[in-house]
Scaffold this motif. Structure first.
Motif, PDB file in Angstrom:
ATOM      1  N   SER A 140      48.434  40.831  37.935  1.00 10.71           N
ATOM      2  CA  SER A 140      47.769  39.865  37.064  1.00 10.71           C
ATOM      3  C   SER A 140      47.301  38.618  37.789  1.00 10.71           C
ATOM      4  CB  SER A 140      48.725  39.457  35.933  1.00 10.71           C
ATOM      5  OG  SER A 140      49.889  38.861  36.473  1.00 10.71           O
ATOM      6  N   THR A 141      47.434  38.576  39.120  1.00  7.95           N
ATOM      7  CA  THR A 141      47.054  37.366  39.841  1.00  7.95           C
ATOM      8  C   THR A 141      46.009  37.592  40.922  1.00  7.95           C
ATOM      9  OG1 THR A 141      48.875  37.655  41.423  1.00  7.95           O
ATOM     10  CG2 THR A 141      49.328  36.342  39.450  1.00  7.95           C
ATOM     11  N   GLU A 142      45.756  38.837  41.309  1.00  9.28           N
ATOM     12  CA  GLU A 142      44.857  39.118  42.422  1.00  9.28           C
ATOM     13  C   GLU A 142      43.482  39.547  41.922  1.00  9.28           C
ATOM     14  OE1 GLU A 142      44.633  41.887  46.469  1.00  9.28           O
ATOM     15  OE2 GLU A 142      46.421  41.907  45.191  1.00  9.28           O
ATOM     16  N   ASP A 143      42.435  38.853  42.370  1.00 15.15           N
ATOM     17  CA  ASP A 143      41.074  39.216  42.000  1.00 15.15           C
ATOM     18  C   ASP A 143      40.624  40.460  42.760  1.00 15.15           C
ATOM     19  OD1 ASP A 143      40.993  37.036  40.362  1.00 15.15           O
ATOM     20  OD2 ASP A 143      39.727  35.816  41.679  1.00 15.15           O
ATOM     21  N   THR A 144      39.707  41.192  42.159  1.00 15.55           N
ATOM     22  CA  THR A 144      39.150  42.369  42.813  1.00 15.55           C
ATOM     23  C   THR A 144      37.718  42.567  42.330  1.00 15.55           C
ATOM     24  OG1 THR A 144      39.560  44.690  43.378  1.00 15.55           O
ATOM     25  CG2 THR A 144      39.987  44.040  41.102  1.00 15.55           C
ATOM     26  N   MET A 145      37.156  43.727  42.601  1.00 15.45           N
ATOM     27  CA  MET A 145      35.764  43.991  42.255  1.00 15.45           C
ATOM     28  C   MET A 145      35.633  45.460  41.870  1.00 15.45           C
ATOM     29  SD  MET A 145      32.459  43.027  44.663  1.00 15.45           S
ATOM     30  CE  MET A 145      33.141  41.409  45.069  1.00 15.45           C
ATOM     31  N   VAL A 146      34.823  45.731  40.850  1.00 21.93           N
ATOM     32  CA  VAL A 146      34.513  47.091  40.422  1.00 21.93           C
ATOM     33  C   VAL A 146      33.005  47.199  40.256  1.00 21.93           C
ATOM     34  CG1 VAL A 146      34.798  48.847  38.627  1.00 21.93           C
ATOM     35  CG2 VAL A 146      36.729  47.359  39.228  1.00 21.93           C
ATOM     36  N   GLY A 178      33.172  41.023  39.188  1.00 19.35           N
ATOM     37  CA  GLY A 178      33.915  40.431  40.283  1.00 19.35           C
ATOM     38  C   GLY A 178      34.629  39.159  39.897  1.00 19.35           C
ATOM     39  N   GLY A 179      35.181  38.483  40.899  1.00 18.74           N
ATOM     40  CA  GLY A 179      35.997  37.312  40.629  1.00 18.74           C
ATOM     41  C   GLY A 179      37.230  37.718  39.849  1.00 18.74           C
ATOM     42  N   SER A 180      37.529  36.984  38.800  1.00 10.47           N
ATOM     43  CA  SER A 180      38.709  37.277  37.982  1.00 10.47           C
ATOM     44  C   SER A 180      38.394  38.217  36.823  1.00 10.47           C
ATOM     45  CB  SER A 180      39.288  35.969  37.422  1.00 10.47           C
ATOM     46  OG  SER A 180      38.407  35.434  36.437  1.00 10.47           O
ATOM     47  N   GLY A 207      36.531  31.966  36.046  1.00 14.48           N
ATOM     48  CA  GLY A 207      36.363  32.443  37.407  1.00 14.48           C
ATOM     49  C   GLY A 207      35.812  33.849  37.532  1.00 14.48           C
ATOM     50  N   ALA A 208      35.292  34.409  36.453  1.00 15.35           N
ATOM     51  CA  ALA A 208      34.723  35.760  36.474  1.00 15.35           C
ATOM     52  C   ALA A 208      33.207  35.707  36.650  1.00 15.35           C
ATOM     53  CB  ALA A 208      35.064  36.496  35.173  1.00 15.35           C
ATOM     54  N   TRP A 209      32.642  36.799  37.138  1.00 17.53           N
ATOM     55  CA  TRP A 209      31.189  36.926  37.229  1.00 17.53           C
ATOM     56  C   TRP A 209      30.797  38.390  37.156  1.00 17.53           C
ATOM     57  CZ3 TRP A 209      29.935  40.054  41.245  1.00 17.53           C
ATOM     58  CH2 TRP A 209      30.739  40.058  42.384  1.00 17.53           C
ATOM     59  N   TRP A 249      38.923  39.113  31.700  1.00 11.34           N
ATOM     60  CA  TRP A 249      38.014  39.711  30.739  1.00 11.34           C
ATOM     61  C   TRP A 249      38.384  41.171  30.533  1.00 11.34           C
ATOM     62  CZ3 TRP A 249      33.134  37.665  28.717  1.00 11.34           C
ATOM     63  CH2 TRP A 249      32.984  36.295  28.988  1.00 11.34           C
ATOM     64  N   GLU A 250      37.882  41.749  29.463  1.00 12.62           N
ATOM     65  CA  GLU A 250      38.021  43.180  29.194  1.00 12.62           C
ATOM     66  C   GLU A 250      36.636  43.779  29.001  1.00 12.62           C
ATOM     67  OE1 GLU A 250      42.034  43.624  26.588  1.00 12.62           O
ATOM     68  OE2 GLU A 250      40.381  42.559  25.611  1.00 12.62           O
TER      69      GLU A 250
END
Length: 207
Positions: A134-140, A175-177, A31-33, A182-183
């Protein structure tokens, strides 16, 4: 510490370009991008020179197991109530807010700046999950100016590593997860002679 600018990036116009279709998205696992927009900031090396001199950079120390060590980069943090150090960064944040409003659902509120003085400066593998759990998606969103450095990404728990060499006004948005699953890291390198500044825009509460 050596500051080396590119003649191609030292223009009179300083600020963000368009986003829209110029942003290329790569969909990752879990679920990451990531979005990448090369050369988003015009006049990026002129902006680099300005930030080197106007930002109140400081060194930090950190507890590492049984000893205190120097953080291998210089830092400066701008909270949501603090003015950014250059109008070009205000323009960039407004453009990011407009482009990602629907997906993020909130504005980017803080800016963390890091100065990587040479190839000995780095940041270890991590995800920006402080304040979101550890459960809420965000964006950087990260703007890189100055000498390109490798930004590495890998799945938490192991897997293939992705590499993006970012500098001279490049933009990457995770974004996403991505921050949870991911690291990312900036490894040390013996090849880099110039310095790099990264500007990390984050929503409220994310560090």
């Amino acid at each position: 510490m050596i500051f080396q600018s590119s003649l191609l990036d030292c223009g009179d116009e300083i600020g963000p370009g368009p986003l829209g279709a110029s942003v290329k998205r790569a969909v990752l696992d879990h679920g990451a991008w990531i979005d990448v927009r090369p050369g988003w900031i015009s006049g990026a090396d002129t902006l680099f020179d300005r930030l080197v001199h106007v930002v109140p950079w400081h060194a930090e120390k950190r507890q590492m197991y049984d000893r205190v060590v120097d953080v291998p980069r210089l830092l400066c943090f701008y909270g949501e109530d603090h003015p950014l150090p250059d109008p070009a960064l205000d323009e960039a944040r407004k453009a990011l807010d407009a482009h990602y409003a629907d997906e993020l659902g909130e504005p980017f509120r803080t800016a963390g700046l890091c100065l990587y003085r040479d190839g000995r400066d780095s940041v270890a593998w991590h995800g920006d999950t402080v304040g979101r759990g550890s459960t809420e998606d965000t964006m950087v969103a990260i703007i890189s100016i100055g000498t390109p450095r490798a930004l590495l990404l890998r799945p938490r728990g192991g897997g293939p590593t992705l590499r993006h060499d970012l500098g001279h006004g490049d933009l990457i948005v995770m974004g996403g997860s991505c921050q949870r699953t991911w690291e990312h890291a900036i490894p040390k390198t013996a090849r880099v002679v110039g310095a790099r500044i990264s500007v990390q825009f984050r929503p409220r509460g994310v560090r």
